[in-house]
Structure formats: C-alpha cells, structure tokens
Write a protein that holds these residues in place. Structure first.
Motif, short mmCIF file in Angstrom:
data_model
loop_
_atom_site.label_atom_id
_atom_site.label_comp_id
_atom_site.label_asym_id
_atom_site.label_seq_id
_atom_site.Cartn_x
_atom_site.Cartn_y
_atom_site.Cartn_z
N ASP A 74 0.85 -1.26 -0.02
CA ASP A 74 -0.11 -0.24 -0.02
C ASP A 74 0.88 1.26 -0.10
OD1 ASP A 74 -1.97 -1.60 -0.10
OD2 ASP A 74 -2.80 -1.43 2.14
N GLU A 75 1.92 1.15 0.86
CA GLU A 75 2.78 2.65 0.91
C GLU A 75 3.51 2.70 -0.46
OE1 GLU A 75 3.47 4.94 3.51
OE2 GLU A 75 1.44 4.08 3.53
N VAL A 76 4.11 1.54 -0.94
CA VAL A 76 4.88 1.87 -2.33
C VAL A 76 3.79 2.56 -3.50
CG1 VAL A 76 6.12 0.42 -3.85
CG2 VAL A 76 6.42 -0.08 -1.55
N THR A 77 2.52 1.87 -3.52
CA THR A 77 1.57 2.15 -4.49
C THR A 77 1.44 3.68 -4.21
OG1 THR A 77 0.60 0.14 -4.55
CG2 THR A 77 -0.63 1.81 -5.27
N ARG A 78 1.13 4.00 -2.85
CA ARG A 78 0.79 5.54 -2.52
C ARG A 78 1.82 6.36 -2.96
NH1 ARG A 78 2.15 9.02 1.19
NH2 ARG A 78 3.63 7.48 2.35
N VAL A 79 3.26 6.08 -2.56
CA VAL A 79 4.26 7.02 -2.91
C VAL A 79 4.59 6.95 -4.61
CG1 VAL A 79 6.95 7.15 -2.63
CG2 VAL A 79 5.69 6.51 -0.80
N ALA A 80 4.41 5.83 -5.12
CA ALA A 80 4.54 5.97 -6.68
C ALA A 80 3.38 6.89 -7.27
CB ALA A 80 4.63 4.50 -7.04
N ARG A 81 2.29 6.61 -6.69
CA ARG A 81 1.15 7.51 -7.36
C ARG A 81 1.43 9.15 -6.93
NH1 ARG A 81 -2.51 5.78 -4.47
NH2 ARG A 81 -2.77 7.53 -2.99
N GLU A 82 1.81 9.37 -5.70
CA GLU A 82 1.97 10.79 -5.29
C GLU A 82 3.23 11.53 -6.18
OE1 GLU A 82 2.60 10.81 -1.09
OE2 GLU A 82 0.60 10.50 -0.77
N VAL A 83 4.21 10.66 -6.17
CA VAL A 83 5.50 11.21 -6.91
C VAL A 83 5.42 10.98 -8.38
CG1 VAL A 83 8.05 11.01 -7.15
CG2 VAL A 83 6.93 10.85 -4.90
#
Length: 235
Positions: A188-197
C-alpha cells in the motif's frame, strides 16, 4: 396298616425322585454338577497362556484353535476376535500415518469397519487429532496461495469451531497473519508513494511502514531513497 404305610412311603420316594430329575442343573447339588463338568485339557490352557503372552508383547498374529467346544471354544473365539481387531487397528494406524505423513493426502481418515465401543472411540479420536493437525496446514496453504496470486486480504483463522487456537497453532497463525499484514502495508505504501510522486507530482513523499524490521525495513528505506532521488532531480 403296615402295608398301606409301605406303599405310601414308596410313592413318596418316587415323587421326590421325579422332582429331583425335573430340577434344572443350577438347582442340583454342587457335587452332582462337578461330576457333569467336562475335564479341562491342560494343553488348551497352555495354548491360551501362550497366546495371551504373545498379545501382551504386541504380537497379534497368534490364534487359538476353533475346534474346541464348550467354554474353551467360546474363550478361543473371543480371544481370536480381540486380537484380530487389534491387528486391524495396528495396520490401519500404519496406513494412515503413511498416506497423510508421507504421501500428503490430507483428506484421508482412519477406518475400522464394525468397530464398537472403545474401538469406535479410538478411531474417532484419531480422526479428530488428524483433523486438528491438518486444519492449520491447510489454512497456511490457502493464505500463501492467495499471497502468491496477489491477494493480500486473506488471513489464517485463529479459531476452530468457535474455539480459539492455542500453542503452536496460535504461534503459526499469528506469524502468517503478521507476514501478510506487513506485505499488505508495504504494498500500500509503495503504491501510494509511486502515485504521489510519479502521477500526482507530489514531491517529497515517503513510505511509512510501521513495525517493520530486517528486509522489510531495507525495502522501505530503498523506496524512500528512490523517491528522494526523484525529488532532487526534479528540483
């Protein structure tokens, strides 16, 4: 008068004899019953002792002769049936240990046709034990299969028929569920960071996975380092 008395006494003795003859064996004197009892064959008793001694040592292959009659014949038949059931139970336990423990056939269960009483209880207890041991293994396999397919929502059940699991079962279940939770949190965190950045252009995003250690921490730090490098390059 003397003749009449003699006839009366004779008739009385005959009546008593007839009643005695009509009495069942259990009402006759012990001395008479002992005379009617057949002699015990010492060889039959020796064979019985040898067979019982073999069974005591775990040898259920010895059988008593079925040709004897009377009480000894009944004893021989009962003994043979007893050791045959013991022998069948032993073979069934060996079979079930092989097919479940070695061949992995988890749905197999012990069976002893015609078992009653304690035998039936023993078979039921063995099958209950097998079920209790197999269920956690099946649960682990189910969860790991879901993880392999990318489904991180599955967890091991920590109750069996409404009762909480204990001991090693609880430890295994808790470990597997913690692993899945960490995988899910990391994903979930990897997906969130990838989406935000990468998609939303929110620079400086960092992954936060609580309670991780070892490789999980290394992976989290590498993701954050990658995000920081991307941010620095853009700025």
């Amino acid at each position: 008068m003397a003749r009449a008395s003699t006839r009366t006494n004779g008739d009385t003795r005959k009546a008593v004899n007839r009643r005695a003859a009509a009495q069942p064996n259990e009402e006759r004197p012990d001395r008479e019953r002992r005379k009617e009892a057949p002699p015990v064959d010492p060889r039959a008793l020796e064979a019985l002792v040898e067979a019982l001694d073999a069974a005591r040592r775990g040898d259920f292959s010895v059988r008593l002769s079925k040709r004897r009659k009377g009480v000894l014949g009944d004893v021989a038949a009962s003994y043979n049936e007893l050791v045959e059931t013991n022998e069948r139970m032993t073979k069934e336990l060996v079979r079930i240990a092989r097919v479940i423990g070695r061949e992995g056939r988890m749905t197999e269960r012990a069976s002893l046709p015609g078992a009653e009483g304690g035998w039936e209880t023993s078979v039921g207890s063995i099958n209950s034990l097998i079920g209790d041991l197999v269920r956690p293994t099946t649960e682990v396999g189910r969860v790991l299969n879901a993880v392999a397919e990318g489904d991180l929502s599955q967890k091991m059940a920590l109750t069996i028929e409404g009762q909480p699991v204990k001991g090693e079962f609880l430890r295994i279940g808790t470990t597997v569920n913690t692993m899945v939770e960490q995988l899910s949190s990391f994903a979930d965190e990897v997906t969130r960071v990838a989406r935000e950045v990468g998609t939303e252009g929110k620079l400086g995003g960092q992954a936060e996975v609580k309670g991780v250690s070892g490789t999980w921490r290394d992976l989290t730090e590498n993701v954050n380092l990658m995000a920081s490098n991307l941010t620095d390059q853009v700025r």
